[in-house]
Design a protein around this motif. Structure first.
Motif, PDB file in Angstrom:
ATOM      1  N   GLY A  13      26.390  57.895  44.853  1.00 36.04           N
ATOM      2  CA  GLY A  13      25.173  58.307  44.284  1.00 36.04           C
ATOM      3  C   GLY A  13      24.295  56.684  44.281  1.00 36.04           C
ATOM      4  O   GLY A  13      25.093  56.000  43.583  1.00 36.04           O
ATOM      5  N   VAL A  14      23.039  56.921  44.282  1.00 36.18           N
ATOM      6  CA  VAL A  14      22.341  55.521  44.586  1.00 36.18           C
ATOM      7  C   VAL A  14      21.342  55.726  42.927  1.00 36.18           C
ATOM      8  O   VAL A  14      20.666  56.563  42.854  1.00 36.18           O
ATOM      9  CB  VAL A  14      21.454  55.290  45.596  1.00 36.18           C
ATOM     10  N   MET A  15      21.486  54.801  42.217  1.00 40.19           N
ATOM     11  CA  MET A  15      20.483  54.727  41.129  1.00 40.19           C
ATOM     12  C   MET A  15      19.497  53.605  41.228  1.00 40.19           C
ATOM     13  O   MET A  15      19.701  52.686  41.771  1.00 40.19           O
ATOM     14  CB  MET A  15      21.532  54.178  39.818  1.00 40.19           C
ATOM     15  N   TYR A  16      18.430  53.997  40.528  1.00 43.50           N
ATOM     16  CA  TYR A  16      17.269  53.208  40.448  1.00 43.50           C
ATOM     17  C   TYR A  16      16.505  53.465  39.059  1.00 43.50           C
ATOM     18  O   TYR A  16      16.240  54.588  39.040  1.00 43.50           O
ATOM     19  CB  TYR A  16      16.430  53.479  41.430  1.00 43.50           C
ATOM     20  N   LEU A  17      16.368  52.430  38.086  1.00 46.57           N
ATOM     21  CA  LEU A  17      15.862  52.447  37.040  1.00 46.57           C
ATOM     22  C   LEU A  17      16.364  53.711  36.186  1.00 46.57           C
ATOM     23  O   LEU A  17      15.517  54.340  35.622  1.00 46.57           O
ATOM     24  CB  LEU A  17      14.294  52.558  37.011  1.00 46.57           C
ATOM     25  N   GLY A  18      17.582  54.063  36.037  1.00 49.06           N
ATOM     26  CA  GLY A  18      18.209  54.924  35.248  1.00 49.06           C
ATOM     27  C   GLY A  18      18.055  56.353  35.712  1.00 49.06           C
ATOM     28  O   GLY A  18      18.597  57.200  34.920  1.00 49.06           O
ATOM     29  N   ASN A  19      18.041  56.515  37.217  1.00 48.04           N
ATOM     30  CA  ASN A  19      18.047  57.825  37.650  1.00 48.04           C
ATOM     31  C   ASN A  19      18.763  57.829  38.926  1.00 48.04           C
ATOM     32  O   ASN A  19      18.738  56.415  39.527  1.00 48.04           O
ATOM     33  CB  ASN A  19      16.632  58.071  38.107  1.00 48.04           C
ATOM     34  N   ILE A  20      19.291  58.639  39.341  1.00 45.66           N
ATOM     35  CA  ILE A  20      20.097  58.727  40.787  1.00 45.66           C
ATOM     36  C   ILE A  20      18.915  59.565  41.577  1.00 45.66           C
ATOM     37  O   ILE A  20      18.401  60.443  41.498  1.00 45.66           O
ATOM     38  CB  ILE A  20      21.187  59.806  40.721  1.00 45.66           C
ATOM     39  N   VAL A  21      18.796  58.564  42.748  1.00 47.47           N
ATOM     40  CA  VAL A  21      17.538  59.091  43.621  1.00 47.47           C
ATOM     41  C   VAL A  21      18.079  59.693  44.701  1.00 47.47           C
ATOM     42  O   VAL A  21      17.420  60.198  45.612  1.00 47.47           O
ATOM     43  CB  VAL A  21      16.602  57.650  43.764  1.00 47.47           C
ATOM     44  N   GLU A  22      19.265  59.278  45.134  1.00 51.02           N
ATOM     45  CA  GLU A  22      20.168  59.902  46.244  1.00 51.02           C
ATOM     46  C   GLU A  22      21.501  59.938  46.136  1.00 51.02           C
ATOM     47  O   GLU A  22      22.308  59.145  45.430  1.00 51.02           O
ATOM     48  CB  GLU A  22      19.609  59.023  47.541  1.00 51.02           C
ATOM     49  N   LEU A  23      22.137  61.270  46.722  1.00 53.97           N
ATOM     50  CA  LEU A  23      23.502  61.450  46.451  1.00 53.97           C
ATOM     51  C   LEU A  23      23.801  62.239  47.904  1.00 53.97           C
ATOM     52  O   LEU A  23      23.369  63.238  48.103  1.00 53.97           O
ATOM     53  CB  LEU A  23      23.904  62.338  45.279  1.00 53.97           C
ATOM     54  N   SER A  24      24.805  61.497  48.418  1.00 55.32           N
ATOM     55  CA  SER A  24      25.408  62.274  49.577  1.00 55.32           C
ATOM     56  C   SER A  24      26.959  61.852  49.884  1.00 55.32           C
ATOM     57  O   SER A  24      27.485  60.998  49.225  1.00 55.32           O
ATOM     58  CB  SER A  24      24.632  61.909  50.768  1.00 55.32           C
ATOM     59  N   VAL A  42      25.817  53.192  43.023  1.00 54.58           N
ATOM     60  CA  VAL A  42      25.597  51.792  43.422  1.00 54.58           C
ATOM     61  C   VAL A  42      23.933  51.608  42.750  1.00 54.58           C
ATOM     62  O   VAL A  42      23.103  52.639  42.622  1.00 54.58           O
ATOM     63  CB  VAL A  42      25.594  51.637  44.841  1.00 54.58           C
ATOM     64  N   GLY A  43      23.345  50.385  42.841  1.00 53.66           N
ATOM     65  CA  GLY A  43      22.088  50.221  42.526  1.00 53.66           C
ATOM     66  C   GLY A  43      22.375  48.823  41.890  1.00 53.66           C
ATOM     67  O   GLY A  43      23.090  47.731  41.904  1.00 53.66           O
ATOM     68  N   GLU A  44      20.839  48.259  41.939  1.00 49.72           N
ATOM     69  CA  GLU A  44      20.650  46.838  41.196  1.00 49.72           C
ATOM     70  C   GLU A  44      21.202  46.608  39.965  1.00 49.72           C
ATOM     71  O   GLU A  44      21.249  47.641  38.911  1.00 49.72           O
ATOM     72  CB  GLU A  44      19.164  46.663  41.650  1.00 49.72           C
ATOM     73  N   SER A  45      21.348  45.420  39.473  1.00 48.75           N
ATOM     74  CA  SER A  45      21.780  45.185  38.115  1.00 48.75           C
ATOM     75  C   SER A  45      20.618  45.723  37.234  1.00 48.75           C
ATOM     76  O   SER A  45      19.570  45.494  37.354  1.00 48.75           O
ATOM     77  CB  SER A  45      21.716  43.656  37.986  1.00 48.75           C
ATOM     78  N   GLY A  46      21.220  46.277  35.796  1.00 53.77           N
ATOM     79  CA  GLY A  46      20.094  46.985  35.074  1.00 53.77           C
ATOM     80  C   GLY A  46      19.829  48.345  35.464  1.00 53.77           C
ATOM     81  O   GLY A  46      18.900  48.796  34.560  1.00 53.77           O
ATOM     82  N   CYS A  47      20.303  48.841  36.489  1.00 52.36           N
ATOM     83  CA  CYS A  47      19.561  50.048  36.852  1.00 52.36           C
ATOM     84  C   CYS A  47      20.617  51.411  35.955  1.00 52.36           C
ATOM     85  O   CYS A  47      20.027  52.585  35.892  1.00 52.36           O
ATOM     86  CB  CYS A  47      20.095  50.639  38.214  1.00 52.36           C
ATOM     87  N   GLY A  48      21.543  51.209  35.227  1.00 57.37           N
ATOM     88  CA  GLY A  48      22.252  52.099  34.343  1.00 57.37           C
ATOM     89  C   GLY A  48      23.579  52.536  34.930  1.00 57.37           C
ATOM     90  O   GLY A  48      24.139  53.427  34.038  1.00 57.37           O
ATOM     91  N   LYS A  49      24.125  52.009  35.791  1.00 51.62           N
ATOM     92  CA  LYS A  49      25.372  52.418  36.149  1.00 51.62           C
ATOM     93  C   LYS A  49      26.562  52.111  35.236  1.00 51.62           C
ATOM     94  O   LYS A  49      27.260  53.124  35.056  1.00 51.62           O
ATOM     95  CB  LYS A  49      25.810  51.512  37.544  1.00 51.62           C
ATOM     96  N   SER A  50      26.598  50.958  34.652  1.00 51.10           N
ATOM     97  CA  SER A  50      27.936  50.710  33.617  1.00 51.10           C
ATOM     98  C   SER A  50      27.540  51.573  32.479  1.00 51.10           C
ATOM     99  O   SER A  50      28.345  52.235  31.721  1.00 51.10           O
ATOM    100  CB  SER A  50      27.814  49.240  33.306  1.00 51.10           C
TER     101      SER A  50
END
Length: 322
Positions: free
Chosen positions: A227-238, A48-56
């Protein structure tokens, strides 16, 4: 220890920025900038994360629909980035994708039968009668009828089109399905039907999912881990339960504070983030989130936090936990 079905190590995708008269590279868009995770057989990992964070972009690199700039992707212990195009085509029998937009992902000139037959032909099912039988089975598995096979995509609703997309992904009996925001283009009432279908199919066919979304409510419903993504990185995973009960990263806390609570008597303090998401072509130094973080410290602007395990299976990249 059981080997995970998918293992991703330091995966990166940098797109060049061209400029000048000669079209030389003047910069890079760091769409994904060092992502690592595993997916166990039979589980659903939510991203998950905002649009443009690199998920897709991450999901497409797992299938090599986009070639990574750096990093490793292992599927059943095999390094898929070292495979030739013909070897990768065989591998894709085990790895399929459900795309975000059911209106754009189906060929409008083909009938449903032809759409579902195509992957069967590509992967070696030559007998036409067997293909017709398989198409009928697939339509019934996803809640449609065999008479729908002769129709064209424009004759279906959004939810029905996404069911056809799911049927196409199931056609060659994959082990892994990457679902790229599969319900974001659908009405809320239809979203729950498609999510329940995905869960039923997972149990029936022993599937493993990478489920990409920006809606935290949807992800909680279907995911084992998040996993939570922000600006191309995973910042939290649980695990899903722990992430929602006890989020550690300030970005995760802010995202969860915006999720509506059905109980009107329960009040949640809304965390409003300041500023806009920085450009991936010029990300901040240190922690990428520090420009918007309500708890930012001096070291956050110069030192990138390590992605470390704080509890059993709960990882976070934040200087608040050192």
């Amino acid at each position: 220890m059981i080997e995970p079905l998918v293992k991703v190590e330091n995966l990166k995708k940098h797109f060049p920025i061209k400029g000048g008269v000669l079209g030389s590279t003047v910069g890079q868009v760091k769409a994904v900038d060092g992502v690592s995770f595993t997916i166990k057989k039979g589980e659903t990992l939510g991203l998950v994360g905002e649009s443009g964070c690199g998920k897709s972009t991450t999901g497409r690199m797992l299938l090599r629909l986009l070639e990574p700039s750096e990093g490793k992707v292992y599927f059943e212990g095999k390094d898929i980035l070292s495979l030739s195009s013909s070897e990768m085509r065989k591998m894709r029998r085990d790895m399929q994708m459900v795309f975000q937009d059911p209106y754009a992902s189906l060929n409008p000139r083909h009938t449903v039968e032809k759409i579902l037959e195509e992957p069967l032909i590509v992967h070696g099912m030559r007998n036409r009668q067997e293909r017709k039988k398989r198409v009928k089975e697939l339509l019934e598995v996803v809640g449609l009828s065999s008479y729908h096979a002769g129709r064209y995509p424009h004759q279906f609703s959004g939810g029905q089109r996404q069911r056809i997309g799911i049927a196409r992904a199931l056609a060659v009996n994959p082990k892994l399905i990457i679902a790229d925001e599969p319900v974001s283009a659908l009405d809320v009432s239809i979203q729950s039907q498609v999510l329940n279908l995905l869960q039923d199919l997972q149990k029936e066919f022993d599937l493993t999912y990478l489920f990409i979304a920006h809606d935290l409510g949807v992800v909680r419903h279907i995911s084992d881990r998040v996993g939570v993504m922000y600006l191309g990185n995973i910042v939290e995973l649980s695990t899903s339960e722990e992430l929602y009960d006890e989020p550690l990263h300030p970005y995760t806390q802010a995202l969860l504070s915006a999720v509506p609570i059905p109980d009107v008597d329960v009040k949640r303090e809304r965390i409003i983030l300041k500023g806009d998401v920085p450009s991936p072509s010029n990300p901040p130094k240190g922690c990428a989130f520090h420009t918007r973080c309500p708890q930012a410290m001096e070291r956050c602007g110069s030192e990138r936090p390590a992605f470390q395990e704080m509890k059993d299976g709960h990882y976070v990249a934040c200087h608040l936990y050192g």
